[in-house]
Design an enzyme around this catalytic site. Structure first.
Site, PDB file in Angstrom:
ATOM      1  N   LYS A 150     -40.162  25.213  21.586  1.00  0.00           N
ATOM      2  CA  LYS A 150     -40.800  26.432  21.679  1.00  0.00           C
ATOM      3  C   LYS A 150     -42.311  26.372  22.516  1.00  0.00           C
ATOM      4  O   LYS A 150     -42.593  27.228  23.213  1.00  0.00           O
ATOM      5  CB  LYS A 150     -41.265  26.820  20.163  1.00  0.00           C
ATOM      6  N   GLU A 177     -41.191  14.056  21.348  1.00  0.00           N
ATOM      7  CA  GLU A 177     -39.991  13.626  21.608  1.00  0.00           C
ATOM      8  C   GLU A 177     -38.998  14.351  22.416  1.00  0.00           C
ATOM      9  O   GLU A 177     -38.486  13.814  23.395  1.00  0.00           O
ATOM     10  CB  GLU A 177     -39.237  13.749  20.029  1.00  0.00           C
ATOM     11  N   GLY A 236     -38.086  27.473  13.328  1.00  0.00           N
ATOM     12  CA  GLY A 236     -37.202  26.565  13.899  1.00  0.00           C
ATOM     13  C   GLY A 236     -35.819  26.139  13.263  1.00  0.00           C
ATOM     14  O   GLY A 236     -34.757  26.229  13.642  1.00  0.00           O
ATOM     15  N   ARG A 237     -35.772  26.143  11.866  1.00  0.00           N
ATOM     16  CA  ARG A 237     -34.804  25.743  11.041  1.00  0.00           C
ATOM     17  C   ARG A 237     -33.900  26.886  10.837  1.00  0.00           C
ATOM     18  O   ARG A 237     -32.916  26.870   9.895  1.00  0.00           O
ATOM     19  CB  ARG A 237     -35.100  25.151   9.869  1.00  0.00           C
ATOM     20  N   GLU A 239     -37.594  21.032   4.284  1.00  0.00           N
ATOM     21  CA  GLU A 239     -38.995  21.439   4.984  1.00  0.00           C
ATOM     22  C   GLU A 239     -39.491  22.852   4.547  1.00  0.00           C
ATOM     23  O   GLU A 239     -40.452  23.120   4.756  1.00  0.00           O
ATOM     24  CB  GLU A 239     -38.440  21.495   6.440  1.00  0.00           C
ATOM     25  N   LYS A 277     -47.468  13.686  13.189  1.00  0.00           N
ATOM     26  CA  LYS A 277     -47.509  13.689  14.668  1.00  0.00           C
ATOM     27  C   LYS A 277     -48.917  13.819  15.133  1.00  0.00           C
ATOM     28  O   LYS A 277     -48.921  12.779  16.273  1.00  0.00           O
ATOM     29  CB  LYS A 277     -46.949  15.214  15.004  1.00  0.00           C
ATOM     30  N   HIS A 331     -15.923   7.125  -2.127  1.00  0.00           N
ATOM     31  CA  HIS A 331     -15.850   5.701  -2.122  1.00  0.00           C
ATOM     32  C   HIS A 331     -17.028   4.832  -1.550  1.00  0.00           C
ATOM     33  O   HIS A 331     -16.869   3.829  -1.025  1.00  0.00           O
ATOM     34  CB  HIS A 331     -14.623   5.306  -1.089  1.00  0.00           C
TER      35      HIS A 331
END
Length: 551
Positions: free
Chosen positions: A206, A212, A267-268, A353, A512, A384
Site C-alpha cells: 500500500k 521486506e 490488508g488481511r 491480527e 518494525k 499423524h
C-alpha cells in the site's frame, strides 16, 4: 456501550459455565434427538454443524441475547454503510464493497465508492486478459508464463492461499509464485528456475515502503537487469498494487500499470481487490468474479438472516463460548481438502491480527481474553502429527473440520477414505472411549486382566472435545469465496462482542520500528548501546561471528 461483562446475558452465561463443563456433549444428544436439525444450517454451498459444542438451548438463547445487547445489528449496518468503524485510524471498513456484485451504492463521505471499485475491476480484467492472451509481452517480445507476487501479510497470505486452493481450476497458462520473506533464500529459490524474459512481477504494498517487500522488489529488479541491461525493461515486467504513485513511478513502473488500494480496506481483507491480481492471472477473470460472487452471497446472508439462522454469528458464538467463558483459548483449523492446505495460515493472520487485542475501543483494558490462538494444517496429516494432543492431552482445543462432499480432483477410492476419517475424528473427539469400553475391547482381544489393567489408562479417551463441521458441496471459486467471507464476518462479530477494534493492528508496528533502528547497527562497526543487555550482546555476537566467517 456499557462494559460487556455487566450485561444481563453475559452474567447469565457466567452462571452456565459450570454446568457446561460437567455435562458431556454426547449427553446433550441423548437428551434431544433433533439436536442436529436444531444446531445446524446451510449457508450458500456450506453446511455448518455446530451441534458438537457444549451448548444447550438455554445457553444458546443467552448467546443470541448477548449479540442483541451489544448492538451487533447496528455495527453490522454501520460497516456495510461505510461508517468509520475503524476508530483508531478513522477509517471505514468496506471490503464488502469490493465484491458487491449487486452494485448497490455504497457511500463514503458522500461519494459512491462503487464507481471506483468498478473502474478498478475493469482495469484488472483488461490487464489479466492482456497477459493471459499474450498481448502483454516482456522486453524481448516473449509472452509471460510466470507471475511472481512480491508482498507480505495480507498482500501475500490471501492470494497465496486462494491460488493454492483453486489450482484445479487453473489452465496452467500462467504459473504463479510468491515471495514474502526477506530471507534471501526464498527469492533466490523462486527466481532460479525462471526465465527473466517471461516473468511478470506484481509488487503489492500500500505504501510502497514496506521493508521486506521493497527489499525483495529491488532484488527482483536487479535480477531482471542482469538479463535485460535496459532500465526500460522494468515497465514491461513490473506492475504495482499501491496507493503511493510517486514511489511506484520512481521504481520504474508506469502509472497505468499501478493498481489502486484504498485505506478503507485492511490488508488481511484485501484479496478481493487488486491484491487478488495473482488469483485472476492464474484462474482468469471469470473465475475471479465467481470468487467475488460467492463472498457477496455470504455478505447478503450475514446482513439479512436473523441471528439464530446466521452462520457467521453462530460460528462466532461457539468460539466466544468455548474461549471467553470456558477458557479454551486455542482453536485448530483442520481442512480435509488438500487444496486448502494454507487455509489455517490465512485464518491465523485474519483472526489473530484482528482480535489479538487487550484494550477496548476507547483504550480501556478488557478483563477477558480476546482472540484465540489459531493454528492447524491438513486433517489427514495432522492425524499423524498432533491429534494425539487433541484427543488425550489435558488441554481441550476446539476444532473446525472442513471437508467437501465432492473432490475437486476425483481419484477413485480416495475421497471416501478421506471423508471416513473426517467423520470419524469429530465423533471420536466428542464421544471418546471410556475405561469400561476399553476393558471390553481388550478382553475381546484375549488379553489377561493384568495386561488390561496395565494398558487401560493409556487407551482411555475422555472425549467431550468440541468441534464445528463445515461441509462444502465442492471447493470451487464460488464456494471458497463464501467460506472466506464466513470467517471474515465471524471475526467481525467477535470484535463487536468483545468491544474491540478488529481492523487496526498497532501491535505489528513496534517490531518494525525497532528493526529499522537496529539495521544501521548491523551495518556499522560499533553498537550504539541503546538496547537491553540480552539484545545488545546478541547483536555483538552476531557481528563478531559474521566477521570471523568472512575471514
Amino acid at each position: 456501550m456499557a462494559n460487556v461483562t455487566s450485561l444481563k446475558a453475559w452474567q447469565s452465561l457466567l452462571t452456565r459455565t459450570e454446568q457446561a463443563q460437567q455435562t458431556p456433549i454426547k449427553a446433550l444428544f441423548a437428551q434431544d434427538e433433533a439436536r442436529f436439525q436444531k444446531y445446524s444450517l446451510q449457508a450458500q454451498n456450506i453446511l455448518l454443524d455446530y451441534s458438537k459444542n457444549p451448548v444447550d438451548d438455554a445457553t444458546l438463547a443467552d448467546l443470541l441475547a448477548l449479540v442483541k445487547e451489544v448492538g451487533l445489528d447496528n455495527w453490522r449496518d454501520r460497516m456495510f454503510h461505510g461508517d468509520r468503524i475503524n476508530a483508531t485510524e478513522n477509517r471505514a471498513v468496506l471490503h464488502t464493497a469490493l465484491r458487491n456484485r449487486s452494485n448497490t451504492p455504497v457511500f463514503l463521505d458522500g461519494v459512491n465508492v462503487m464507481d471506483a471499485v468498478n473502474r478498478e475491476l475493469a482495469r484488472i480484467k483488461n490487464f489479466v486478459n492482456a497477459v493471459r492472451k499474450g498481448r502483454w509481452r516482456g522486453y524481448s517480445g516473449k509472452r509471460i508464463t510466470d507471475v511472481v507476487n512480491i508482498g507480505i501479510g495480507g498482500s501475500d497470505l490471501g492470494p497465496r492461499m486462494v491460488t493454492q486452493a483453486l489450482k484445479p481450476y487453473a489452465d496452467d497458462r500462467i504459473r504463479v509464485h510468491f515471495v514474502s520473506n526477506v530471507d534471501g533464500v526464498e527469492i533466490a529459490n523462486t527466481l532460479r528456475p525462471l526465465n527473466p524474459e517471461r516473468v511478470l512481477f506484481v509488487v503489492a504494498s500500500k505504501t510502497f515502503t514496506t521493508s521486506e517487500t521493497m527489499t525483495n522488489a529491488q532484488t527482483a529488479r536487479n535480477w531482471l537487469m542482469s538479463s535485460a541491461f535496459d532500465e526500460r525493461a522494468v515497465a514491461k515486467h513490473f506492475v504495482a498494487v499501491s496507493s503511493n504513485e510517486a514511489a511506484v513511478k520512481a521504481f520504474g513502473i508506469r502509472p497505468e500499470n499501478s493498481f489502486q488500494m484504498w485505506d478503507w480496506v485492511g490488508g488481511r481483507f484485501s484479496l478481493w481487490s487488486a491484491i487478488g491480481l495473482p488469483i485472476a492471472l492464474q484462474l482468469g477473470f471469470k473465475q475471479f468474479e465467481e470468487l467475488l460472487s460467492g463472498a457477496h452471497e455470504m455478505d447478503l446472508h450475514f446482513r439479512d438472516m436473523p441471528f439464530e439462522r446466521n452462520a457467521p454469528v453462530l460460528l462466532a458464538l461457539m468460539t466466544l463460548w468455548n474461549s471467553t467463558f470456558l477458557g479454551r483459548h486455542s482453536q485448530v483449523i483442520l481442512p480435509y481438502d488438500w487444496p486448502l492446505q494454507r487455509f489455517a495460515a490465512y485464518l491465523q493472520q485474519a483472526e489473530m491480527e484482528s482480535n489479538g487485542k487487550s484494550v477496548d475501543r476507547v483504550g480501556e483494558r478488557v478483563p477477558y481474553t480476546t482472540g484465540a490462538v489459531i493454528w492447524g494444517q491438513l486433517g489427514i496429516d495432522g492425524q499423524h502429527a498432533f491429534y494425539q494432543y487433541l484427543h488425550q492431552s489435558n488441554t481441550v482445543v476446539p476444532a473446525d473440520f472442513i471437508g467437501s462432499i465432492e473432490s475437486s480432483t476425483p481419484v477413485r477410492g480416495h475421497h471416501e477414505k478421506l471423508m471416513a476419517n473426517f467423520f470419524a475424528q469429530t465423533e471420536a473427539l466428542m464421544n471418546g472411549i471410556s475405561a469400561e469400553e476399553v476393558a471390553r475391547e481388550l478382553a475381546g482381544q484375549g488379553l489377561s486382566e493384568q495386561e488390561i489393567e496395565r494398558l487401560l489408562p493409556h487407551k482411555v479417551h475422555q472425549g467431550n472435545r468440541p468441534t464445528n463441521t463445515l461441509l462444502l458441496k465442492r471447493l470451487d471459486p464460488r464456494t471458497l469465496g463464501a467460506l472466506i467471507a464466513l470467517y471474515e464476518h465471524k471475526i467481525f462479530v467477535l470484535g463487536v462482542i468483545w468491544n474491540i477494534c478488529s481492523f487496526d493492528q498497532w501491535g505489528v508496528e513496534l517490531g518494525k520500528t525497532l528493526a529499522a533502528r537496529i539495521l544501521p547497527e548491523l551495518q556499522q562497526a560499533q553498537n550504539e548501546g541503546r538496547h537491553d543487555g540480552s539484545t545488545e550482546n546478541l547483536i555483538r555476537y552476531f557481528k563478531q561471528q559474521r566477521e570471523k566467517l568472512k575471514s
